[in-house]
Design an enzyme around this catalytic site. Structure first.
Site, PDB file in Angstrom:
ATOM      1  N   PRO A  84       8.721  -4.240  -0.284  1.00 28.94           N
ATOM      2  CA  PRO A  84      10.147  -3.807   0.904  1.00 28.94           C
ATOM      3  C   PRO A  84      10.039  -4.297   2.131  1.00 28.94           C
ATOM      4  O   PRO A  84       8.888  -4.370   2.233  1.00 28.94           O
ATOM      5  CB  PRO A  84      10.858  -2.483   0.824  1.00 28.94           C
ATOM      6  CG  PRO A  84       9.411  -2.228  -1.028  1.00 28.94           C
ATOM      7  CD  PRO A  84       8.832  -2.964  -0.743  1.00 28.94           C
ATOM      8  N   VAL A  85      11.182  -4.683   2.748  1.00 26.89           N
ATOM      9  CA  VAL A  85      10.506  -4.907   4.416  1.00 26.89           C
ATOM     10  C   VAL A  85      11.488  -3.732   5.506  1.00 26.89           C
ATOM     11  O   VAL A  85      12.160  -2.653   5.275  1.00 26.89           O
ATOM     12  CB  VAL A  85      11.426  -6.422   4.730  1.00 26.89           C
ATOM     13  CG1 VAL A  85      11.729  -6.542   6.276  1.00 26.89           C
ATOM     14  CG2 VAL A  85      11.575  -7.113   3.676  1.00 26.89           C
ATOM     15  N   GLY A 113       7.562   0.767   4.886  1.00 29.36           N
ATOM     16  CA  GLY A 113       6.535   1.817   5.341  1.00 29.36           C
ATOM     17  C   GLY A 113       5.414   1.795   4.194  1.00 29.36           C
ATOM     18  O   GLY A 113       4.412   2.851   3.691  1.00 29.36           O
ATOM     19  N   MET A 114       5.047   0.139   3.271  1.00 33.08           N
ATOM     20  CA  MET A 114       4.689  -0.536   2.493  1.00 33.08           C
ATOM     21  C   MET A 114       3.388  -1.176   3.014  1.00 33.08           C
ATOM     22  O   MET A 114       2.439  -2.483   2.094  1.00 33.08           O
ATOM     23  CB  MET A 114       5.275  -0.673   1.054  1.00 33.08           C
ATOM     24  CG  MET A 114       5.792   0.585   0.348  1.00 33.08           C
ATOM     25  SD  MET A 114       6.457  -0.028  -1.210  1.00 33.08           S
ATOM     26  CE  MET A 114       4.796   0.732  -1.976  1.00 33.08           C
ATOM     27  N   GLY A 159       4.344  -4.364   4.461  1.00 31.99           N
ATOM     28  CA  GLY A 159       4.835  -5.755   3.953  1.00 31.99           C
ATOM     29  C   GLY A 159       4.374  -6.993   5.121  1.00 31.99           C
ATOM     30  O   GLY A 159       3.766  -7.561   4.614  1.00 31.99           O
ATOM     31  N   GLY A 160       4.571  -6.089   5.903  1.00 34.05           N
ATOM     32  CA  GLY A 160       4.391  -7.393   7.221  1.00 34.05           C
ATOM     33  C   GLY A 160       3.464  -8.062   7.193  1.00 34.05           C
ATOM     34  O   GLY A 160       2.540  -8.870   7.243  1.00 34.05           O
ATOM     35  N   SER A 161       2.189  -6.802   7.627  1.00 34.28           N
ATOM     36  CA  SER A 161       0.658  -6.473   6.978  1.00 34.28           C
ATOM     37  C   SER A 161       0.516  -7.283   5.962  1.00 34.28           C
ATOM     38  O   SER A 161      -0.807  -8.176   6.539  1.00 34.28           O
ATOM     39  CB  SER A 161       0.268  -4.622   7.007  1.00 34.28           C
ATOM     40  OG  SER A 161       1.148  -4.705   7.935  1.00 34.28           O
ATOM     41  N   ASP A 198      -2.909  -1.661   9.876  1.00 35.84           N
ATOM     42  CA  ASP A 198      -2.894  -1.927   8.369  1.00 35.84           C
ATOM     43  C   ASP A 198      -3.109  -3.403   7.892  1.00 35.84           C
ATOM     44  O   ASP A 198      -3.308  -3.306   6.837  1.00 35.84           O
ATOM     45  CB  ASP A 198      -1.067  -1.209   7.718  1.00 35.84           C
ATOM     46  CG  ASP A 198      -0.623  -0.508   8.244  1.00 35.84           C
ATOM     47  OD1 ASP A 198      -1.433   0.950   8.165  1.00 35.84           O
ATOM     48  OD2 ASP A 198       0.527   0.002   7.806  1.00 35.84           O
ATOM     49  N   LYS A 246       0.747  -1.090  -0.491  1.00 37.79           N
ATOM     50  CA  LYS A 246      -0.311   0.315  -0.088  1.00 37.79           C
ATOM     51  C   LYS A 246       1.325   1.277  -0.228  1.00 37.79           C
ATOM     52  O   LYS A 246       1.703   1.172   0.280  1.00 37.79           O
ATOM     53  CB  LYS A 246      -0.693   0.242   1.485  1.00 37.79           C
ATOM     54  CG  LYS A 246       0.123  -0.018   2.615  1.00 37.79           C
ATOM     55  CD  LYS A 246       0.363   1.037   2.646  1.00 37.79           C
ATOM     56  CE  LYS A 246       0.347   1.731   4.116  1.00 37.79           C
ATOM     57  NZ  LYS A 246       1.593   2.606   4.887  1.00 37.79           N
TER      58      LYS A 246
END
Ligand SMILES: C[C@](O)(CO)[C@H](O)COP(=O)(O)OP(=O)(O)OC[C@H]1O[C@@H](n2ccc(N)nc2=O)[C@H](O)[C@@H]1O
Ligand SMILES: Nc1ncnc2c1ncn2[C@@H]1O[C@H](COP(=O)(O)OP(=O)(O)OP(=O)(O)O)[C@@H](O)[C@H]1O
Length: 305
Positions: A100-101, A104-105, A107-109, A142, A15
């Site tokens: 990317p880890v 702020g995008m 990724g984990g979420s 998120d 996102k």
């Protein structure tokens, strides 16, 4: 209720926040937000395979930065779902990581939402969407948006979603060296606000931004992109200012930090312009890598086996 024995793969988007209005810190440590989420066509894939115990593996350029223990959001999603269903989390989760880890995008979420849907499908649970969204909110602010994708306004701490309209937009993302911790960026936001001595207003979604987003007019959206966490991210990582400037010099309509950063996002007029902006950013030497994407993208989706 019949569970498929074959592995289940779910594709899930990253996102960008086209508006991130941040209120004052709440007693629980979170901040109320007016968070306009947009899913973009950068995807992770999570594959759930029946196994004796819960295990996680990860492949991709940043795989070494992803925890493989029970702190991985994909593993936590499987555990919470299994506990609710009264079964063992007997699953192997493989993450093909492209987002990317710590960038702020979300990724984990994204992996948390993908694992939830993959396990729900593998175990034949057919959990109602409202319940899946509750589990997502338990996993992180998120995560509900990662499940639904598209474009949405997130209120509360970002977990209460209302879908909004969105035309097609073209983006370049500049991946930075190293990550930024989301709590550290929110703490820096609080520190900067206190130092400025100004009252933090209630976060409100911008009607102009929602209209520009719905219209698909890139010039209109470029004029109103806004991220209240950007000064905090720049304070912690001043060199991001050079990346933002390089993308605008290279032809982007507008540039902003993606969420809590340090990935930076560049809105472009069209796909051709995005190629040029990506090339200019690469040549500038101000970022580690570039990715081209479009929006909106669908949320977590089970891929045909
Ligand atoms: C910056 C954003 O990515 C914008 O979409 C999100 O607000 C962050 O969402 P997230 O990574 O899912 O964050 P969570 O896992 O829920 O929270 C991690 C930490 O970030 C801070 N946090 C997060 C969300 C929020 N609305 N206020 C906060 O202050 C808190 O310190 C919290 O302990
Ligand atoms: N599946 C996962 N993928 C990546 N990081 C994970 C995962 N599960 C847990 N983490 C941990 O979460 C931290 C933040 O990673 P993530 O990629 O979600 O950050 P982010 O994109 O900045 O998040 P957000 O945009 O939601 O604030 C990582 O440093 C890592 O320790």
């Amino acid at each position: 209720m019949s569970a498929p024995r074959t592995p289940v793969t779910v594709r899930v988007p990253a996102k960008v926040n086209v508006q991130l209005a941040v209120g004052a810190a709440r007693p629980d440590g979170f901040h109320d937000l007016a968070n306009v989420f947009l899913a973009v066509s950068l995807f992770d894939e999570v594959t759930a395979t029946p196994a004796d115990t819960l295990t996680v593996t990860c492949e991709g350029p940043d795989a070494d930065k992803v925890p493989l223990d029970r702190t991985n959001l994909a593993a936590r999603a499987a555990e919470i779902l299994a506990t609710r269903a009264g079964i063992e989390p007997a699953v192997h989760l493989h993450i093909a990581k492209n987002i990317p880890v710590a960038g702020g995008m979300a990724g984990g979420s994204a992996d948390g939402a993908a694992a939830l849907l993959a396990c729900d499908t593998l175990w034949g649970l057919n959990t109602p969407l409202a319940e899946l969204l509750d589990i997502c909110a338990e996993l992180g602010s998120d995560v509900p948006f990662s499940l639904v994708g598209g474009a949405a306004l997130g209120t509360g701490r970002g977990e209460l979603l209302t879908p909004v309209g969105a035309g097609t937009f073209h983006w370049v993302f500049a991946v930075a060296d190293g990550g930024l911790s989301t709590p550290a960026v929110f703490r820096e936001f609080d520190r900067l606000a206190e130092a400025a001595g100004t009252e933090i207003p209630e976060p409100q979604a911008s009607p102009a931004l929602l209209a520009a987003l719905a219209s698909g007019d890139a010039d209109a959206l470029a004029a109103v992109l806004a991220n209240d966490l950007q000064p905090a991210a720049l304070s912690l990582r001043p060199q991001l200012a050079r990346t933002l400037a390089a993308g605008v010099d290279g032809g982007a309509l507008a540039a902003l930090v993606s969420g809590s950063g340090p990935t930076t996002a560049f809105l472009c007029r069209d796909a051709e312009s995005a190629e040029k902006v990506a090339a200019a950013l690469s040549a500038s030497g101000t970022c580690r890598a570039t990715r081209i994407a479009s929006s909106p993208a669908p949320g977590a989706t089970v891929l045909p086996s």
